[in-house]
Design an enzyme around this catalytic site. Sequence first.
Site, PDB file in Angstrom:
ATOM      1  N   SER A 106      13.247 -59.846 -24.691  1.00  0.00           N
ATOM      2  CA  SER A 106      12.757 -59.454 -24.041  1.00  0.00           C
ATOM      3  C   SER A 106      10.844 -59.589 -24.730  1.00  0.00           C
ATOM      4  O   SER A 106      11.273 -58.041 -26.032  1.00  0.00           O
ATOM      5  CB  SER A 106      12.342 -58.582 -23.089  1.00  0.00           C
ATOM      6  OG  SER A 106      10.709 -58.440 -21.980  1.00  0.00           O
ATOM      7  N   GLY A 107       9.461 -59.772 -24.817  1.00  0.00           N
ATOM      8  CA  GLY A 107       8.446 -59.924 -25.660  1.00  0.00           C
ATOM      9  C   GLY A 107       8.161 -60.296 -26.870  1.00  0.00           C
ATOM     10  O   GLY A 107       7.191 -60.295 -27.985  1.00  0.00           O
ATOM     11  N   THR A 111       8.688 -67.517 -23.255  1.00  0.00           N
ATOM     12  CA  THR A 111       8.665 -67.924 -21.991  1.00  0.00           C
ATOM     13  C   THR A 111       7.204 -68.921 -22.595  1.00  0.00           C
ATOM     14  O   THR A 111       6.946 -70.251 -22.166  1.00  0.00           O
ATOM     15  CB  THR A 111       7.706 -66.424 -20.926  1.00  0.00           C
ATOM     16  OG1 THR A 111       9.185 -66.633 -20.528  1.00  0.00           O
ATOM     17  CG2 THR A 111       6.968 -67.910 -19.663  1.00  0.00           C
ATOM     18  N   ASN A 156       7.399 -55.739 -23.001  1.00  0.00           N
ATOM     19  CA  ASN A 156       7.141 -57.464 -22.776  1.00  0.00           C
ATOM     20  C   ASN A 156       5.417 -56.524 -21.236  1.00  0.00           C
ATOM     21  O   ASN A 156       6.338 -56.740 -20.603  1.00  0.00           O
ATOM     22  CB  ASN A 156       7.784 -58.304 -22.562  1.00  0.00           C
ATOM     23  CG  ASN A 156       6.472 -59.845 -22.822  1.00  0.00           C
ATOM     24  OD1 ASN A 156       5.618 -60.215 -22.780  1.00  0.00           O
ATOM     25  ND2 ASN A 156       7.850 -60.559 -22.359  1.00  0.00           N
ATOM     26  N   SER A 159       7.713 -60.500 -18.661  1.00  0.00           N
ATOM     27  CA  SER A 159       8.648 -61.251 -19.054  1.00  0.00           C
ATOM     28  C   SER A 159       8.920 -61.125 -18.323  1.00  0.00           C
ATOM     29  O   SER A 159       9.758 -60.681 -16.855  1.00  0.00           O
ATOM     30  CB  SER A 159       9.611 -59.270 -19.869  1.00  0.00           C
ATOM     31  OG  SER A 159      10.750 -59.380 -19.790  1.00  0.00           O
ATOM     32  N   SER A 160      10.232 -62.671 -18.975  1.00  0.00           N
ATOM     33  CA  SER A 160      11.318 -62.876 -17.262  1.00  0.00           C
ATOM     34  C   SER A 160      12.828 -62.677 -17.514  1.00  0.00           C
ATOM     35  O   SER A 160      13.249 -61.621 -18.034  1.00  0.00           O
ATOM     36  CB  SER A 160      11.561 -64.697 -17.911  1.00  0.00           C
ATOM     37  OG  SER A 160      10.231 -64.793 -18.788  1.00  0.00           O
ATOM     38  N   GLY A 386      17.401 -63.395 -24.658  1.00  0.00           N
ATOM     39  CA  GLY A 386      18.431 -62.766 -25.873  1.00  0.00           C
ATOM     40  C   GLY A 386      18.949 -61.332 -26.298  1.00  0.00           C
ATOM     41  O   GLY A 386      19.659 -61.124 -24.910  1.00  0.00           O
ATOM     42  N   GLU A 388      20.584 -58.420 -26.671  1.00  0.00           N
ATOM     43  CA  GLU A 388      19.919 -57.043 -26.033  1.00  0.00           C
ATOM     44  C   GLU A 388      20.527 -55.904 -26.306  1.00  0.00           C
ATOM     45  O   GLU A 388      22.199 -55.779 -25.970  1.00  0.00           O
ATOM     46  CB  GLU A 388      19.797 -56.955 -24.543  1.00  0.00           C
ATOM     47  CG  GLU A 388      18.437 -58.510 -24.017  1.00  0.00           C
ATOM     48  CD  GLU A 388      18.202 -57.693 -22.362  1.00  0.00           C
ATOM     49  OE1 GLU A 388      17.416 -57.792 -22.274  1.00  0.00           O
ATOM     50  OE2 GLU A 388      19.134 -56.879 -21.945  1.00  0.00           O
TER      51      GLU A 388
END
Length: 1074
Positions: A106-107, A111, A156, A159-160, A386, A388
């Site tokens: 994330s970040g 996206t 982020n 973040s998605s 991704g 984590e």
Amino acid sequence: MEGSSSLLDAEAVADLVLLDPLTEESLVQTLQERFRRRDIYTYIGNVVISVNPYQSLPIYTPEKVEEYRNCSFFAVKPHIYAIADDAYRSLRDRDRDQCILITGESGAGKTEASKLVMSYVAAVSSKGEEVNKVKEQLLQSNPVLEAFGNAKTVRNDNSSRFGKYMDIEFDFKGDPLGGVISNYLLEKSRIVRHVKGERNFHIFYQLLAGASPQLLQQLKLRQDCGHYGYLNHEGSSLPAMDDAANFHAMQDAMRIIGFSPAEVTELLQVTAVVLKLGNVQLSSSFQASGMEACSISEPQELREICELIGLDPGTLERALCSRTVKARDETVLTTLTVPQGYYGRDALAKNIYSRLFDWLGERINASIQVKSDKQRKVMGVLDIYGFEIFQDNGFEQFIINYCNEKLQQIFILMTLKEEQEEYVREGIQWTPVEFFDNSIICNLIENNTTGILAMLDEECLRPGVVNEDTFLTKLNQLLATHKHYESKETQNARRVTDASLPLRCFRIHHYAGKVTYNVTGFIEKNNDLLFRDLSQAMWAARHALLRSLFPEGDPQKASLKLPPTAGFQFKSSVAMLMRNLYSKNPNYIRCIKPNDTKSAMVFTPELVLAQVRYLGLLENVRVRRAGYAFRQLYGPFLQRYKMLNAQTWPRWDRGDREGTEVLLAGLEFPAEELAFGHTKIFIRSPRTLFDLERRRQERVAQLATLIQKTFRGWRCRTQYQLMRKSQILISAWFRGHRQKNRYKQMKRSALILQAYARGWKSRRLLRELKSQCRRHAAATTIAAHWRGYQARRTYRKYFRSSASTSLANFIYRRLVQRYLVGLAKNLPPLSVTDRTWPPAPYRFLDNTNQELKNIFYHWKCKKYRDELPASRRVQLQARLCASELFKDKKTLYPKSLQQPFRGEYLGLKQNPKYQKLHAVAKDKLVMADAVRKVNRASGKTVPRLLLLTTEHLVLADPKAAQPKTVLSLSDIRGVSVTRFSDGFLALHLKEVSTVGAKGDFLLVSDHLIELVTRLYQTFEATTGQALPLHITDRFSTRFPKGDVSITVVESPKASTNGPVCKKKGSNKMEVLVY
């Protein structure tokens, strides 16, 4: 060659396959050096590594799009456009379905990377109204999905919180036709709780900030975010995000995709229901039986929710505060405690939002999905979370890391497959590559019998007391000997002490590292249980969209079968995704987050190193460079390094492979470092390539010096030649200028001398002229005085004798003046038939008055003629000609004065029978009349049609309407008529003419005067000669058997219908006229 130079920069290689030495430290250092140079993209072969700069860079302009369009992948600097262009061209030109896998934590910019890929494909595909509409719909799906699926996290701001896979479908030309979007594992737990410093999904804040007061009132919402329990009562605004503008952008995107206003309203109503559910508060109470129960403490929020969805508040309150349990044929209603009630409320909110998000994806697919059945090409774009590793990893991290294990598996297998295919294609022996195969980890998680997911599902379905402890115990029993699994119990069995592994946790050795998972919440999250009463309550609502989200709430379709678990659903989705990816050619984008503070251009090596391990980049490089680290086509390789060998420089005329072999043979590299494929040269170690590049740079410096030396010599010679040419030109101009000045001085002197000489002559001539003028003036004055004296003397002598004549002349002039003025006031009318004229007042004016009368009459006639129309003038001219020909010569003429000359008596245009004759005459017709032709042998007459044109005279049969005789006007030598009032005429022809051999023609016409007159005028206009006309009682005609003398006799025996012809012997004919 900019791209090639960048690839071979030893300090910051653009392709990590060429990194030497290959270690984690050197890899991170290379990424950091490139990041410092603002080169955020790096290659591992055809894999793109993207480091998020956290700021806008000028590398996504339309000019950059054109730079990477249809360009070789390694011919330009690393860029996300390069992999997008390579995938698009492979799909368009080679009919290979593509997929682009974008991974990272994330970040890291996943996206944004997917947006860049889609925008590039949209930019390079062809244009057109329908194509542009499809591209716009595909691009506009991002703002809608981001609003409902993205949220701010500590890492982020956008973040998605779901995985997205989009299949973009193209036609055979490469034009986008539509697409299909699939989403995976929405983080619906964020609806009810999230950590401090994070936000809920964007849509809630956008709705409250961007909706109009009327819309908020319609949705029964307040603009204050702190009022809502699901928003954590925290500040809603973000520095770099305008929620109101994003809300309007989302509405515009929905309109472009095809959402109707009613659908948008229903969507926002369901969103408002989720938001307001968090404000439904429960209070505790006790029943008469002593059991704890719960009830709604503030019914206002509940009533507003029920008004939005069209549901009775009592129905929803019962569903939230009680539960119906069915056991065989019995139904038992049990009350819920306050914790159970809050669990049911939160489960309802999560399910509504999760199903709404699924419906949103299906609705977007309905608009962008291809409707036709024609063959399509597909490019998939996967934007998924991704790997984590957190301090506390739960069920969500377990599922996410399982998905990344599967993606790593497909990456390794597809990369090895591609490498092996290239070696076979180039004819180079394939050496098996040693690598870590993570299939054992995937099997540990997904095995249908002994896998962790299978055991979790089994534990959820097992009757009796079920909790996370029993689940962990079962894992420890079945997986105790597995080398990639460990827990506190297995460590104790192996007599291993590890304080970092808590009791209620297990650890899996993933490809990216060891991850410790806390089993707390695994059972609950995997069950994802929603009470049947809540489903039935949602089905009972009159809100169409909300009702469609809960089909299992239909009492008629009620089932005791448990719904599939969250783990099972995700495992099935991943399996389907893997099948989809295996069917396509994969392209990879690995996204890296450079720092935790989201600061622009800040690089934290420790954080990047952790992500390098998570993403398995070092393993990727080792697999990629197994065997030969560098390979390139012979042509570009020879073009770049040919200056290193005298045989190949400056020009090589033979084959590229032969030139490459000659080039490398002269450089004396070890044979094991090189391999020659069918189309490419393979170099084993990066050190050899860098040595080759170093030699090239030294040689380029030598060649540059040579070129500079040659150029300086050429420039000096050229400058000298220019100076010499300039000196010659200047000298020539100077000599010419000097001679011009000398000539001008001489000319000026000559002019001065000439001016003085001409002045002297002019002054002398002026003096002589002045003397002559004085003498001439004196003589003139004397002569004038003398003539005056003589005139005065003569006048005195003759004045008395001429006085009477002068007076008489004066009187005559005054009378004539009075006469003319009176005549001007009393002129007669301008009619040409009016011959009146005022008489002369004095006798001496009679002749003058008569002359003026004639002049005035002629002037009136001329004016009358000038005003006549053209047709009338032609008729009068014909009448005048007839008068000149027949007046006082033929008795018939006075009778013809009463008949107008019509010219056309047959009606050729009106009578369809005469169309052929009309075609013969065309626009040259002068006269058309019915005549009678006299038979030369018997004297009898037969009817004929006569057409006179400007060039011919035509005789036609009236029955057949076909020309029988066509005479050219030049073949006529004369016409003879009688002096009586008959219509008889003889047409004399020249003997030399074709028709003249048959003899002259005898005709009888009722319009003789007009016929002869028009024939006379036409003949004269055509030949320029007058037609001979004979008016006589006796004339001779020429027949085929000889000349015949014709005598015209006036007799009462003749018929009034026309003359009667009688043959008198062989050489005489008598014509009786009335």
